[in-house]
Design a protein around this motif. Structure first.
Motif, PDB file in Angstrom:
ATOM      1  N   HIS A  83       0.841  -1.186   0.000  1.00 20.66           N
ATOM      2  CA  HIS A  83       0.000   0.000   0.000  1.00 20.66           C
ATOM      3  C   HIS A  83       0.881   1.242   0.000  1.00 20.66           C
ATOM      4  O   HIS A  83       2.033   1.200   0.425  1.00 20.66           O
ATOM      5  CB  HIS A  83      -0.957  -0.008   1.188  1.00 20.66           C
ATOM      6  N   VAL A  86      -2.390   5.114   3.944  1.00 22.23           N
ATOM      7  CA  VAL A  86      -3.229   4.502   4.980  1.00 22.23           C
ATOM      8  C   VAL A  86      -4.375   5.450   5.279  1.00 22.23           C
ATOM      9  O   VAL A  86      -4.171   6.616   5.586  1.00 22.23           O
ATOM     10  CB  VAL A  86      -2.422   4.203   6.259  1.00 22.23           C
ATOM     11  N   ARG A  88      -7.953   5.556   7.486  1.00 19.13           N
ATOM     12  CA  ARG A  88      -8.784   4.922   8.533  1.00 19.13           C
ATOM     13  C   ARG A  88      -8.251   3.538   8.910  1.00 19.13           C
ATOM     14  O   ARG A  88      -9.023   2.594   9.060  1.00 19.13           O
ATOM     15  CB  ARG A  88     -10.235   4.842   8.089  1.00 19.13           C
ATOM     16  N   GLY A  89      -6.945   3.425   8.996  1.00 20.30           N
ATOM     17  CA  GLY A  89      -6.318   2.173   9.394  1.00 20.30           C
ATOM     18  C   GLY A  89      -6.192   1.138   8.294  1.00 20.30           C
ATOM     19  O   GLY A  89      -5.673   0.053   8.528  1.00 20.30           O
ATOM     20  N   LEU A  90      -6.666   1.444   7.097  1.00 26.96           N
ATOM     21  CA  LEU A  90      -6.612   0.496   5.986  1.00 26.96           C
ATOM     22  C   LEU A  90      -5.605   0.979   4.947  1.00 26.96           C
ATOM     23  O   LEU A  90      -5.678   2.119   4.482  1.00 26.96           O
ATOM     24  CB  LEU A  90      -7.998   0.379   5.338  1.00 26.96           C
ATOM     25  N   GLY A  91      -4.673   0.125   4.589  1.00 23.03           N
ATOM     26  CA  GLY A  91      -3.690   0.475   3.570  1.00 23.03           C
ATOM     27  C   GLY A  91      -4.267   0.282   2.176  1.00 23.03           C
ATOM     28  O   GLY A  91      -4.884  -0.742   1.890  1.00 23.03           O
ATOM     29  N   ASP A 117       2.072  11.777   3.907  1.00 21.37           N
ATOM     30  CA  ASP A 117       1.021  10.818   4.248  1.00 21.37           C
ATOM     31  C   ASP A 117       0.978   9.678   3.221  1.00 21.37           C
ATOM     32  O   ASP A 117       0.303   8.681   3.434  1.00 21.37           O
ATOM     33  CB  ASP A 117      -0.343  11.500   4.366  1.00 21.37           C
TER      34      ASP A 117
END
Length: 128
Positions: A83, A86, A88-91, A117
């Motif tokens: 990824h 990231v 909301r915690g999702l890659g 980011d």
């Protein structure tokens, strides 16, 4: 941004893109995709298209920009996972290097550095 590269190899056009990120700007992003696609289609040379597309591989953006091109990540990454952002915690993978068939991706890296980011991506491309 578009430029032609031809120092020690045949000419190739490089297009760098940073597409709109806001969810409410989907129409604007679609317009940006059409402009970039037009540049790809008009190029008389092999192309490299890279940048922050702000969209995942299943998106309209990716499908239209990658049409007829190779994704360096898929060509040269052994794990086929990774990824670049990231949320909301999702890659998710939203940063890309696409290239014409006349080029081969022999290496691809997501550089996990804390400068942004997004994680920057890099690839080594060779001429066929």
């Amino acid at each position: 941004m578009r430029c032609s590269l031809a120092r020690f190899a045949p000419v190739c056009d490089a297009i760098r893109a940073h597409l709109s990120a806001r969810p409410l700007k989907l129409v604007q992003r679609a317009e940006q995709v059409q402009i970039i696609r037009g540049e790809i289609d008009r190029s008389p040379h092999p192309v490299i298209v890279c940048g922050d597309f702000n969209d995942v591989p299943a998106s309209y953006t990716y499908r239209h920009l990658s049409e007829g091109l190779n994704d360096a990540f898929l060509s040269a990454s052994f794990l086929r996972t990774g990824h670049t952002f990231v949320m909301r915690g999702l890659g998710v993978r939203i940063d890309y290097i696409l290239h014409s068939d006349k080029l081969n991706a022999i290496d691809f890296c997501v550089n996990r550095v804390p400068y942004s980011d997004h994680y920057p991506v890099s690839a080594t491309l060779t001429w066929e």
